[in-house]
Motif scaffolding. Structure first.
Motif, PDB file in Angstrom:
ATOM      1  N   ARG A  29       0.837  -1.202   0.000  1.00 41.50           N
ATOM      2  CA  ARG A  29       0.000   0.000   0.000  1.00 41.50           C
ATOM      3  C   ARG A  29       0.868   1.248   0.000  1.00 41.50           C
ATOM      4  NH1 ARG A  29      -2.891  -3.305  -1.011  1.00 41.50           N
ATOM      5  NH2 ARG A  29      -4.913  -3.946  -0.142  1.00 41.50           N
ATOM      6  N   HIS A  30       0.433   2.213  -0.783  1.00 42.81           N
ATOM      7  CA  HIS A  30       1.183   3.461  -0.910  1.00 42.81           C
ATOM      8  C   HIS A  30       0.216   4.615  -0.648  1.00 42.81           C
ATOM      9  CE1 HIS A  30       3.761   6.132  -3.843  1.00 42.81           C
ATOM     10  NE2 HIS A  30       3.900   6.494  -2.586  1.00 42.81           N
ATOM     11  N   PHE A  31       0.493   5.382   0.395  1.00 41.91           N
ATOM     12  CA  PHE A  31      -0.314   6.581   0.666  1.00 41.91           C
ATOM     13  C   PHE A  31       0.407   7.795   0.086  1.00 41.91           C
ATOM     14  CE2 PHE A  31      -1.525   3.739   4.214  1.00 41.91           C
ATOM     15  CZ  PHE A  31      -2.898   3.759   4.071  1.00 41.91           C
ATOM     16  N   ILE A  32      -0.353   8.694  -0.515  1.00 44.25           N
ATOM     17  CA  ILE A  32       0.266   9.923  -1.007  1.00 44.25           C
ATOM     18  C   ILE A  32      -0.526  11.140  -0.509  1.00 44.25           C
ATOM     19  CG2 ILE A  32       1.303   8.851  -3.050  1.00 44.25           C
ATOM     20  CD1 ILE A  32      -0.941  10.146  -4.731  1.00 44.25           C
ATOM     21  N   HIS A  33       0.159  12.282  -0.435  1.00 47.58           N
ATOM     22  CA  HIS A  33      -0.510  13.543  -0.097  1.00 47.58           C
ATOM     23  C   HIS A  33       0.054  14.643  -0.987  1.00 47.58           C
ATOM     24  CE1 HIS A  33       2.961  15.026   2.178  1.00 47.58           C
ATOM     25  NE2 HIS A  33       3.094  13.793   2.640  1.00 47.58           N
ATOM     26  N   GLU A  34      -0.466  15.862  -0.822  1.00 51.28           N
ATOM     27  CA  GLU A  34      -0.181  16.918  -1.791  1.00 51.28           C
ATOM     28  C   GLU A  34       1.244  17.455  -1.781  1.00 51.28           C
ATOM     29  OE1 GLU A  34      -1.736  17.244   1.041  1.00 51.28           O
ATOM     30  OE2 GLU A  34      -1.730  19.282   1.850  1.00 51.28           O
ATOM     31  N   VAL A  35       1.968  17.311  -0.644  1.00 50.97           N
ATOM     32  CA  VAL A  35       3.256  18.007  -0.544  1.00 50.97           C
ATOM     33  C   VAL A  35       4.424  17.234  -1.160  1.00 50.97           C
ATOM     34  CG1 VAL A  35       4.943  18.984   1.077  1.00 50.97           C
ATOM     35  CG2 VAL A  35       2.511  19.359   1.440  1.00 50.97           C
ATOM     36  N   THR A  36       4.456  15.916  -0.966  1.00 46.99           N
ATOM     37  CA  THR A  36       5.632  15.176  -1.433  1.00 46.99           C
ATOM     38  C   THR A  36       5.372  14.356  -2.696  1.00 46.99           C
ATOM     39  OG1 THR A  36       5.103  13.372   0.080  1.00 46.99           O
ATOM     40  CG2 THR A  36       6.648  15.025   0.876  1.00 46.99           C
ATOM     41  N   SER A  37       4.202  14.570  -3.326  1.00 46.25           N
ATOM     42  CA  SER A  37       3.920  13.783  -4.533  1.00 46.25           C
ATOM     43  C   SER A  37       4.032  14.529  -5.870  1.00 46.25           C
ATOM     44  CB  SER A  37       2.523  13.142  -4.432  1.00 46.25           C
ATOM     45  OG  SER A  37       1.513  14.140  -4.462  1.00 46.25           O
ATOM     46  N   PRO A  38       3.879  15.879  -5.928  1.00 46.73           N
ATOM     47  CA  PRO A  38       3.810  16.495  -7.263  1.00 46.73           C
ATOM     48  C   PRO A  38       5.055  16.238  -8.118  1.00 46.73           C
ATOM     49  CG  PRO A  38       3.786  18.200  -5.524  1.00 46.73           C
ATOM     50  CD  PRO A  38       3.642  16.875  -4.861  1.00 46.73           C
ATOM     51  N   GLN A  39       6.243  16.336  -7.512  1.00 46.13           N
ATOM     52  CA  GLN A  39       7.466  16.137  -8.298  1.00 46.13           C
ATOM     53  C   GLN A  39       7.593  14.693  -8.767  1.00 46.13           C
ATOM     54  OE1 GLN A  39       7.341  17.680  -5.307  1.00 46.13           O
ATOM     55  NE2 GLN A  39       8.270  19.705  -5.515  1.00 46.13           N
ATOM     56  N   ALA A  40       7.000  13.755  -8.005  1.00 46.08           N
ATOM     57  CA  ALA A  40       7.042  12.343  -8.411  1.00 46.08           C
ATOM     58  C   ALA A  40       6.167  12.138  -9.652  1.00 46.08           C
ATOM     59  CB  ALA A  40       6.565  11.456  -7.267  1.00 46.08           C
ATOM     60  N   PHE A  41       4.987  12.749  -9.646  1.00 40.54           N
ATOM     61  CA  PHE A  41       4.124  12.654 -10.831  1.00 40.54           C
ATOM     62  C   PHE A  41       4.796  13.322 -12.040  1.00 40.54           C
ATOM     63  CE2 PHE A  41       0.692  11.907  -7.683  1.00 40.54           C
ATOM     64  CZ  PHE A  41       0.085  10.814  -8.273  1.00 40.54           C
ATOM     65  N   ASN A  42       5.453  14.475 -11.795  1.00 39.47           N
ATOM     66  CA  ASN A  42       6.184  15.128 -12.895  1.00 39.47           C
ATOM     67  C   ASN A  42       7.228  14.187 -13.485  1.00 39.47           C
ATOM     68  OD1 ASN A  42       4.795  17.415 -12.246  1.00 39.47           O
ATOM     69  ND2 ASN A  42       6.519  18.514 -11.331  1.00 39.47           N
ATOM     70  N   GLY A  43       7.934  13.493 -12.579  1.00 39.82           N
ATOM     71  CA  GLY A  43       8.980  12.567 -13.005  1.00 39.82           C
ATOM     72  C   GLY A  43       8.423  11.469 -13.898  1.00 39.82           C
ATOM     73  N   LEU A  44       7.264  10.917 -13.486  1.00 36.36           N
ATOM     74  CA  LEU A  44       6.621   9.862 -14.288  1.00 36.36           C
ATOM     75  C   LEU A  44       6.259  10.399 -15.663  1.00 36.36           C
ATOM     76  CD1 LEU A  44       3.990   7.991 -12.073  1.00 36.36           C
ATOM     77  CD2 LEU A  44       6.320   7.316 -12.642  1.00 36.36           C
ATOM     78  N   GLU A  45       5.687  11.597 -15.662  1.00 35.73           N
ATOM     79  CA  GLU A  45       5.249  12.194 -16.915  1.00 35.73           C
ATOM     80  C   GLU A  45       6.444  12.412 -17.842  1.00 35.73           C
ATOM     81  OE1 GLU A  45       2.581  15.331 -15.973  1.00 35.73           O
ATOM     82  OE2 GLU A  45       1.830  15.482 -18.031  1.00 35.73           O
TER      83      GLU A  45
END
Lengths: 466, 196
Positions: A29-45
């Motif tokens: 299970r992976h929990f995400i929240h607004e502060v430490t996830s945006p750059q990770a999504f950018n990286g995937l993109e």
């Protein structure tokens, strides 16, 4: 040789071991929240990658959100943008989001357990160091950085080196007025803010076994404050009773199958730990911190230590810390006036915490010189508190019952303690500026905080029990 | 950002405090960005400025003093404790550091640093003390960090100490690989694991 719970969970989740290096570990299970996830999504993109297993990810907005008027758009522009990013990232990738306005919204480490997402034997990660909270269920749960969030989104795996193992046993029974927050503050004061670094901790012993699930979460939550990678407690009947019937807990035949597995999750008699610590529960007092790391704590009847006995290399940091706090070496902590009381955070914002405070405060009023903020951990906690009439007790006492979020634990939203002011706080960190630039934090249990709310100063709850 | 590390020869910037937490490295109010840029200027923000004002630098803080410069940050034990925010590693790297030296690192910070090609070098208390002492008497002191040899040394005095790093991470840093590249190559094994 027997295995510890940690080893049982670890072994079950290794996809591959690399010679002389880390292991590839599968994450349930992976929990995400607004502060430490945006750059990770950018990286995937940027890499053109989809989220590999979106149904194993749960999102919420907690760090940045206001705790009043949550139905209105977030006023602070950057916070609003970050929350909007989370909404669009989740919608685009098929991740379930319990955002503002959702009945399940709340602090990530409060909602995971209360929804039954967190279950024994799992590996759980989140871009937040207090992910260790979930260890209360006998899970291997730990905080990760944003690059690692990206790895888990991309592959549902992480590269991890196996930590050393420590067992901390708290034997015997707790004294009246001493609660789980005091146990963990006592442990951290004993082994220091770095004493657990490199280790994963198992908490054991009669005093731990006798705690409710919510009280166990408070203990595991602060494992990171002694530097530990995480902390866990063997699941038992208390754990199973808590989980049964929760929204995402297994049911029917699945429940029986899960239960049979969960019952195997205990440390074998002949398992070996790299370090063992034994503590007598009767030696633990209500605790308060006086400095700027969570290891700087003392029993409420104690004096702030002197720097004279410290090694030369530590004197500077110690004195800087005491200066920052505006306190004196040798001073009694009892009687120290406070300006703010914050009851909330992933450490102590659950319904039992609120009940504990309400029970003590019922019929009393807050001191004139203090402002009291109660921030429930989730919408569900808030709802429950209202159903039980706890909101009325707080209102009568002059406390503000706010809406769920991380709030003044880290002051990312408007809930900041003003410069130079003292806040007795049920949160987890007393770092410089943590609750606002130049704010001064005293960490304590909800009971000790409740007492300070009505007297305006640090006091000994044991003198106020019936 | 340098996407590989081999040798770093540089003067050092000493921050002689223990238990430096990631809230000091980058305060929470600066975590509201949605990209990785711009954190360097807020490194140690509240130790660097009076009243949060860039026009009021604290002149006694090392980052504000022109004699302290270089690519190697040296700090007291338990560096990077507290929050998991990778922003702390980004801020240090963006400020221009490639190496952080301490006698003890918090686990999550160490991982975050390695994932950003910021090399955490753990030395003994004695060697750390030597670095602080020598650099205070001579801020132009140069230190050499050699990843290939796993050695930190002071060329002018001949003092040196070996440091640990696991082979996998060493290879990544020397070659500019990251964990995602490796994990993506594991996709078949991961899918097989899920089926078992």
């Amino acid at each position: 040789m027997g295995k510890t719970i940690f080893e049982k969970i670890w072994d079950k989740h290794v996809v591959k071991s690399i010679e002389g290096g880390p292991s590839v570990l599968y994450i349930d299970r992976h929990f995400i929240h607004e502060v430490t996830s945006p750059q990770a999504f950018n990286g995937l993109e940027h890499r053109g990658l989809p989220v590999f297993r979106p149904r194993q990810v749960v999102a919420t907005a907690d760090h940045n959100v206001p705790t009043i008027d949550q139905h209105l758009p977030i006023r602070e522009e950057h916070s609003r943008k970050q929350v909007d990013h989370l909404i669009s990232n989740c919608a685009r990738t098929g991740i379930e989001l319990y955002g503002l306005g959702h009945p399940y919204q709340g602090i990530v480490h409060v909602i995971g357990p209360e929804l039954g997402v967190t279950q024994p034997g799992m590996t759980i990660v989140c871009g937040d160091s207090h992910t260790s909270t979930h260890g209360a269920f006998g899970t291997m749960a730990f905080g990760i950085g944003t690059s690692e969030v990206e790895m888990v989104l991309a592959t549902q795996c992480l590269m991890q080196s196996k930590p050393k193992l420590m067992r901390i046993s708290v034997d015997g029974k707790l004294n009246p007025g001493v609660v789980s927050k005091d146990i963990i503050l006592h442990i951290i004061a004993l082994i220091s803010a770095s004493g657990g670094t490199g280790y994963f901790v198992e908490y054991a012993g009669e005093a731990i076994r006798s705690l409710s699930m919510e009280a166990r979460m408070t203990i595991c939550n602060m494992s990171i404050e002694m530097g530990a990678r995480g902390g866990l407690i063997a699941p038992d009947e208390t754990t199973f009773a808590y989980l049964k019937g929760r929204t995402f807990a297994p049911s029917g035949a699945d429940w029986d199958r899960s239960l049979a597995y969960w019952r195997t999750l205990s440390t074998d008699e002949d398992a070996v730990f790299d370090r063992e610590i034994r503590i007598n529960a009767a030696d633990i007092e209500p605790m308060v911190t006086y400095g700027t790391n969570p290891g700087m704590g003392i029993g409420v009847s104690g004096m702030i230590p002197s720097s004279h006995a410290l090694p030369e290399s530590e004197k500077n940091s110690f004195r800087k810390s005491i200066d920052y706090m505006g306190l004196k070496e040798g001073q009694l902590i009892k009687g120290q006036p406070v300006d703010y009381v914050f009851i909330g955070s992933c450490t102590n914002s659950r319904i039992e915490d609120l009940r504990m405070v309400a029970e003590f405060v019922k019929g009393k009023k807050k001191a004139d010189n203090v402002e009291v903020w109660i921030v429930p951990g989730s919408k569900q906690v808030e709802k429950q508190a209202r159903e039980e009439g706890i909101d009325k007790v707080f209102e009568a006492a002059g406390f503000q019952l706010r809406q769920p979020g991380c709030s003044a634990c880290l002051g990312m939203n408007e809930d900041k303690i003003p410069a130079g002011k003292y806040c007795i706080s049920t949160s987890n960190r007393n770092f410089e500026g943590r609750q606002g630039p130049r704010a001064r934090t005293l960490l304590a249990s909800p009971l000790t905080a409740a007492l300070a709310a009505v007297t305006g100063k640090v006091g000994d709850i044991r003198e106020h029990l019936n | 950002m340098n996407k590989s590390i081999h040798k770093v020869l540089s003067t050092i910037v000493p921050v002689r405090h223990e238990n430096i937490d990631t809230d000091q490295i980058i305060p929470a109010r600066f975590l509201k960005a949605t990209n990785k840029d711009g954190f360097g200027k807020n490194l140690f923000r509240d130790w660097r400025y009076h009243n949060d004002d860039e026009a009021q630098p604290k002149t006694d803080f090392v980052l504000n003093h022109p004699i302290w410069k270089g690519r190697i940050l040296v700090a007291g034990k338990n560096f990077g404790c507290g929050s998991s925010r990778e922003h702390a590693a980004w801020a240090i790297k963006h400020h221009g550091f490639d190496v952080v030296v301490s006698s003890f690192f918090a686990d999550i910070f160490k991982n975050n640093a390695l994932n950003n090609f910021l090399l955490p070098v753990q030395v003994s208390d004695k060697f750390l003390d030597l670095l602080f002492t020598l650099t205070h008497s001579d801020p132009s002191l140069e230190v050499l960090v050699d990843l290939e040899q796993q050695l930190i040394s002071i060329p002018s005095t001949g003092d040196s100490e070996a440091f640990e790093i696991n082979n996998y991470k060493k290879t990544c840093l020397l070659n500019g690989y990251d964990d995602i590249d490796y994990l993506l190559s594991m996709r078949p094994e991961i899918e097989a694991y899920e089926k078992q």
